[in-house]
Scaffold this motif. Structure first.
Motif, PDB file in Angstrom:
ATOM      1  N   PHE A   1       0.860  -1.282   0.051  1.00 29.38           N
ATOM      2  CA  PHE A   1      -0.077   0.074  -0.139  1.00 29.38           C
ATOM      3  C   PHE A   1       0.965   1.123  -0.045  1.00 29.38           C
ATOM      4  O   PHE A   1       1.711   1.489   0.878  1.00 29.38           O
ATOM      5  N   GLY A   2       0.714   1.986  -1.026  1.00 32.31           N
ATOM      6  CA  GLY A   2       1.597   3.175  -1.132  1.00 32.31           C
ATOM      7  C   GLY A   2       0.660   4.660  -0.615  1.00 32.31           C
ATOM      8  O   GLY A   2      -0.337   4.728  -0.932  1.00 32.31           O
ATOM      9  N   LEU A   3       1.470   5.133   0.474  1.00 32.24           N
ATOM     10  CA  LEU A   3       0.944   6.371   1.210  1.00 32.24           C
ATOM     11  C   LEU A   3       1.787   7.570   0.491  1.00 32.24           C
ATOM     12  O   LEU A   3       2.787   7.915   0.946  1.00 32.24           O
ATOM     13  N   LEU A   4       1.195   8.389  -0.168  1.00 29.19           N
ATOM     14  CA  LEU A   4       1.721   9.535  -0.991  1.00 29.19           C
ATOM     15  C   LEU A   4       1.173  10.830  -0.562  1.00 29.19           C
ATOM     16  O   LEU A   4       0.079  11.019  -0.101  1.00 29.19           O
ATOM     17  N   GLY A   5       1.994  11.976  -0.718  1.00 29.08           N
ATOM     18  CA  GLY A   5       1.695  13.002  -0.682  1.00 29.08           C
ATOM     19  C   GLY A   5       2.670  14.173  -0.614  1.00 29.08           C
ATOM     20  O   GLY A   5       3.793  13.891  -0.300  1.00 29.08           O
ATOM     21  N   THR A   6       2.519  15.437  -0.631  1.00 25.95           N
ATOM     22  CA  THR A   6       3.439  16.530  -0.406  1.00 25.95           C
ATOM     23  C   THR A   6       3.950  16.668   0.809  1.00 25.95           C
ATOM     24  O   THR A   6       3.149  16.130   1.738  1.00 25.95           O
ATOM     25  N   ASN A   7       5.154  17.340   1.061  1.00 23.25           N
ATOM     26  CA  ASN A   7       5.427  17.515   2.234  1.00 23.25           C
ATOM     27  C   ASN A   7       4.570  18.508   3.061  1.00 23.25           C
ATOM     28  O   ASN A   7       3.765  19.383   2.661  1.00 23.25           O
ATOM     29  N   GLY A   8       4.140  18.093   4.241  1.00 23.89           N
ATOM     30  CA  GLY A   8       3.098  18.561   5.186  1.00 23.89           C
ATOM     31  C   GLY A   8       1.535  18.137   4.866  1.00 23.89           C
ATOM     32  O   GLY A   8       0.588  18.674   5.371  1.00 23.89           O
ATOM     33  N   ALA A   9       1.523  17.003   4.047  1.00 21.76           N
ATOM     34  CA  ALA A   9       0.171  16.484   3.583  1.00 21.76           C
ATOM     35  C   ALA A   9      -0.257  15.716   4.743  1.00 21.76           C
ATOM     36  O   ALA A   9      -1.453  15.416   4.872  1.00 21.76           O
ATOM     37  N   GLY A  10       0.699  14.983   5.600  1.00 17.22           N
ATOM     38  CA  GLY A  10       0.155  14.296   6.878  1.00 17.22           C
ATOM     39  C   GLY A  10       0.580  12.836   6.741  1.00 17.22           C
ATOM     40  O   GLY A  10       0.288  12.110   7.591  1.00 17.22           O
ATOM     41  N   LYS A  11       1.434  12.602   5.684  1.00 14.10           N
ATOM     42  CA  LYS A  11       1.511  11.141   5.455  1.00 14.10           C
ATOM     43  C   LYS A  11       2.653  10.626   6.665  1.00 14.10           C
ATOM     44  O   LYS A  11       2.529   9.451   6.896  1.00 14.10           O
ATOM     45  N   THR A  12       3.580  11.345   6.927  1.00 19.07           N
ATOM     46  CA  THR A  12       4.625  11.068   7.907  1.00 19.07           C
ATOM     47  C   THR A  12       4.069  10.732   9.235  1.00 19.07           C
ATOM     48  O   THR A  12       4.073   9.868  10.030  1.00 19.07           O
ATOM     49  N   THR A  13       3.351  11.732   9.773  1.00 20.55           N
ATOM     50  CA  THR A  13       2.455  11.762  10.789  1.00 20.55           C
ATOM     51  C   THR A  13       1.629  10.445  10.850  1.00 20.55           C
ATOM     52  O   THR A  13       1.341   9.743  11.794  1.00 20.55           O
ATOM     53  N   THR A  14       0.867  10.094   9.790  1.00 19.77           N
ATOM     54  CA  THR A  14       0.063   8.961   9.609  1.00 19.77           C
ATOM     55  C   THR A  14       0.859   7.805   9.816  1.00 19.77           C
ATOM     56  O   THR A  14       0.431   6.696  10.403  1.00 19.77           O
TER      57      THR A  14
END
Length: 305
Positions: free
Chosen positions: A34-47
């Motif tokens: 499962f790929g969790l993508l997003g720009t910096n600040g999108a919330g993916k690292t916190t997720t």
């Protein structure tokens, strides 16, 4: 999804008054990437931190292998591998010492020598970690994260800093783990990496999931493109009737943006063959994840105005 290995419902994560993750839902099946993508600040690292059990959720529920990864960490930690963006391993230890120590803490046995060979670190066994290149440290991070053959593996930007050959080697390792039934959650800024490896993806934007689904279905949301060059003075009206939008650029390049790639490409080729025309530089491509990402960013900017 029947008996998902990872289940996230209504996840919220806050830093003081700032809500970084705003009520997201997703599931990951056994043996799926499962790929969790997003720009910096999108919330993916916190997720990722919440799903890995490294931080408590502010709201909602997270289950990994049926348990809360934060409160039941001792239960699931032996069954999970985590590759962080920055491992922080002691720089004075050699590769061999670090591998030996890590293996001694794992309840699941695996062939460390084979792993060192596969990730091209055998010739660096006696080198201190602080003397490794950035790419070598990332390969060591992956080696340690997978050493105990985890049931669930979290990969946070695993190929950052790697040269193209090393990146392909990491991809081979990841595909091998999937073949063995490992469930993987991946974050990456290399969109072709997610497109090549992931079964399903989610693209986060401003703390929410903007787009999610199987990779093929996500790509199908954006038009495919057919492009070729025509000679000076060409009249676009000479083209056959196509379902997509036709753009004739001043350079003589024609681009067709279409949701019916096979049909429009077939019609173009039939027309060119009948009229004896040459479609110079002909290219036909489905949309890429970069196209989808750009569409998400464009919508995000439009909503913020």
């Amino acid at each position: 999804m029947l008996n998902p290995v990872i289940q996230v419902e209504g996840l919220r994560c806050s830093y003081g008054d700032f809500e970084a993750v705003r009520g997201i839902d997703f599931e990951v099946a056994r043996g799926e990437l499962f790929g969790l993508l997003g720009t910096n600040g999108a919330g993916k690292t916190t997720t990722m931190e919440a799903v890995e059990g490294l931080r408590a959720a502010s709201g909602g529920t997270v289950r990994v292998l049926g348990s809360d990864p934060f409160t039941d960490r001792r239960t699931i930690r032996p069954r999970v591998g985590i590759m962080l963006q920055d491992s922080g391993f002691p720089g004075e230890l050699t590769v061999a010492e670090m591998v030996g120590f890590w293996r001694s803490t794992s309840s699941r046995t695996s062939d460390a020598a084979e792993a060192v060979e596969v990730l091209d670190l055998a010739h660096r066994r006696d080198v201190r970690i602080k003397q490794l290149s950035g790419g070598e440290r990332r390969r060591l991070d992956l080696l340690l994260a997978t050493l105990g053959r985890p049931e669930v593996l979290f990969l946070d930007e695993p190929t950052t800093g790697l040269d193209p050959e090393s990146r392909l080697r990491v991809w081979e390792v990841v595909r091998g783990l999937l073949d063995e039934g490992t469930t993987i959650v991946l974050t990456t800024h290399y969109l072709e990496e997610a497109e090549s490896l992931a079964h399903r993806i989610a693209i986060m934007s401003e703390g929410r999931i903007a787009v999610a689904g199987r990779v093929a279905d996500v790509l199908a949301r954006q038009p495919a493109r057919i492009a070729f060059h025509v000679p000076a003075g060409f009249d676009v009206g000479e083209l056959p009737m196509l379902s997509g939008d036709v753009v004739h650029e001043p350079s003589g390049r024609i681009e067709v943006r279409t949701g019916e790639l096979q049909r429009d490409l077939g019609d173009l080729l039939d027309w060119a063959r009948r009229d004896g025309r040459s479609l110079v530089g002909l290219r036909a491509n489905h949309a890429s994840l970069e196209d989808v990402f750009h569409a998400v960013r464009t919508e995000e900017k439009a909503m913020s105005r």
